[in-house]
Design a protein around this motif. Sequence first.
Motif, PDB file in Angstrom:
ATOM      1  N   VAL A  26       0.823  -1.209   0.000  1.00 14.27           N
ATOM      2  CA  VAL A  26       0.000   0.000   0.000  1.00 14.27           C
ATOM      3  C   VAL A  26       0.858   1.261   0.000  1.00 14.27           C
ATOM      4  O   VAL A  26       0.536   2.246  -0.670  1.00 14.27           O
ATOM      5  CB  VAL A  26      -0.951  -0.010   1.214  1.00 14.27           C
ATOM      6  CG1 VAL A  26      -1.636   1.341   1.381  1.00 14.27           C
ATOM      7  CG2 VAL A  26      -2.001  -1.101   1.056  1.00 14.27           C
ATOM      8  N   ALA A  31      -3.799   0.872  -4.704  1.00 13.12           N
ATOM      9  CA  ALA A  31      -4.941   0.979  -3.786  1.00 13.12           C
ATOM     10  C   ALA A  31      -5.812  -0.265  -3.936  1.00 13.12           C
ATOM     11  O   ALA A  31      -5.944  -0.818  -5.025  1.00 13.12           O
ATOM     12  CB  ALA A  31      -5.749   2.228  -4.098  1.00 13.12           C
ATOM     13  N   GLY A  37      -9.604  -2.675   1.137  1.00 10.06           N
ATOM     14  CA  GLY A  37      -8.708  -1.772   1.841  1.00 10.06           C
ATOM     15  C   GLY A  37      -8.648  -1.986   3.344  1.00 10.06           C
ATOM     16  O   GLY A  37      -7.551  -2.131   3.909  1.00 10.06           O
ATOM     17  N   ASP A  41      -5.352  -3.238   5.515  1.00  7.66           N
ATOM     18  CA  ASP A  41      -4.779  -2.459   6.619  1.00  7.66           C
ATOM     19  C   ASP A  41      -4.451  -3.333   7.827  1.00  7.66           C
ATOM     20  O   ASP A  41      -3.658  -2.934   8.688  1.00  7.66           O
ATOM     21  CB  ASP A  41      -5.754  -1.353   7.043  1.00  7.66           C
ATOM     22  CG  ASP A  41      -5.867  -0.251   5.996  1.00  7.66           C
ATOM     23  OD1 ASP A  41      -4.966  -0.154   5.148  1.00  7.66           O
ATOM     24  OD2 ASP A  41      -6.860   0.490   6.028  1.00  7.66           O
TER      25      ASP A  41
END
Length: 386
Positions: A26, A31, A37, A41
């Motif tokens: 990332v 993206a 996403g 993370d």
Amino acid sequence: MNHQRLPGLDLLRALAILWVMAYHLVSHGPAFGPILGPLVDLGWMGVDLFFVLSGFLVGGQVLAARASRDGVDWGGYLLRRGLRVLPAYLAVLALYLWLPGWRESPGMQPAWQFLGFSANLFPDYFRNRAFSHAWSLCVEEHFYLLLPLVVVVLSRRPSLRKSALCVLALLLAGIALRAWAWRTEVAPYLHVSEGEDWFFLRYVEHVYNPTWARLDGLLAGATLAAIRIHRPAWWDWMMARAWAFLGTGVLVVAAAARLFGGFVSEAGALIGFPILSIGLAALLVGMASPRILPGRAELPGVRLLATLAFSLYLTHKAVFHLVEQVAGARLAQSSLLALACHGGAALAVAALLYLAVERPGLRLRERLARLRAQPAMPSRKPGDAW
């Protein structure tokens, strides 16, 4: 322990390395969108999944040997661990030391810390971040050295109560040490502003990386291995409820992520890691069962990723950096193209490392293991007839 290959565990290993790689990718531009996403993370959890897998597999091998008639060949155990890790690790370390352009960050800890697997004990991430992901290898190496001591102690007058108390003591010790580190090394600096990541780096150095604070996953995996070896009826009961364990694991991991976020909080530091490890251990139980993935069932590409996982882990950060340096501007316009180029380059370099270094080391390990297993030929005395 039955050493047959478990496709479910291969799948977990493949998912773990993809999760970690996506987490590091990332920062290089690609993206993953609003759906993937948030999951990306949390990619640092892939390392904890590796810990649970290592605790289960290596712990299982040691415990199975200890329970056998011949017992554990500790010299052979250390030889196998060394030849599993050192060839590829030392090859990549040489690249970091001798080719500064290979590094994803200019500063690097002294070579002796990497050679002595102490880079996670004396980190300086404010100045030296190259090859920082070696911290997890240090934790695993320390576990490999600690495991024989624990097994030998528990094998003297073994009992379920004694083993359970040992697991509980190690778990509580980790919580206590993280609490001490948080309150003495991190919390006093919560309001100090010396750059955006100053507080986070103190957390990484004192709470996230040290071995004594990160044994939860390895402990959870080794506990599962002990159940499989010494309480087979319990293990069979767990295998029969694989879907329940798999679902529970997903819920516990999701709850840990929801409750503790990035774990950069006092509650996350103290109890987040044990809860996460329990959830990942439940996932392992589910995926180890043939009810989820039959013994001969394999998803395309999973075995390849599982095989290359160690080489990928060692090299992917440097490869991502090199790809960005060479073609970053051209890839900035398309996340899909950037993902393909970074991923393809990482796979190619990992395959080269595996074929040139890691696999020969594994083959040497097997040859030496066979030689150690052969009975010694009696020495010939004068006058003996052949």
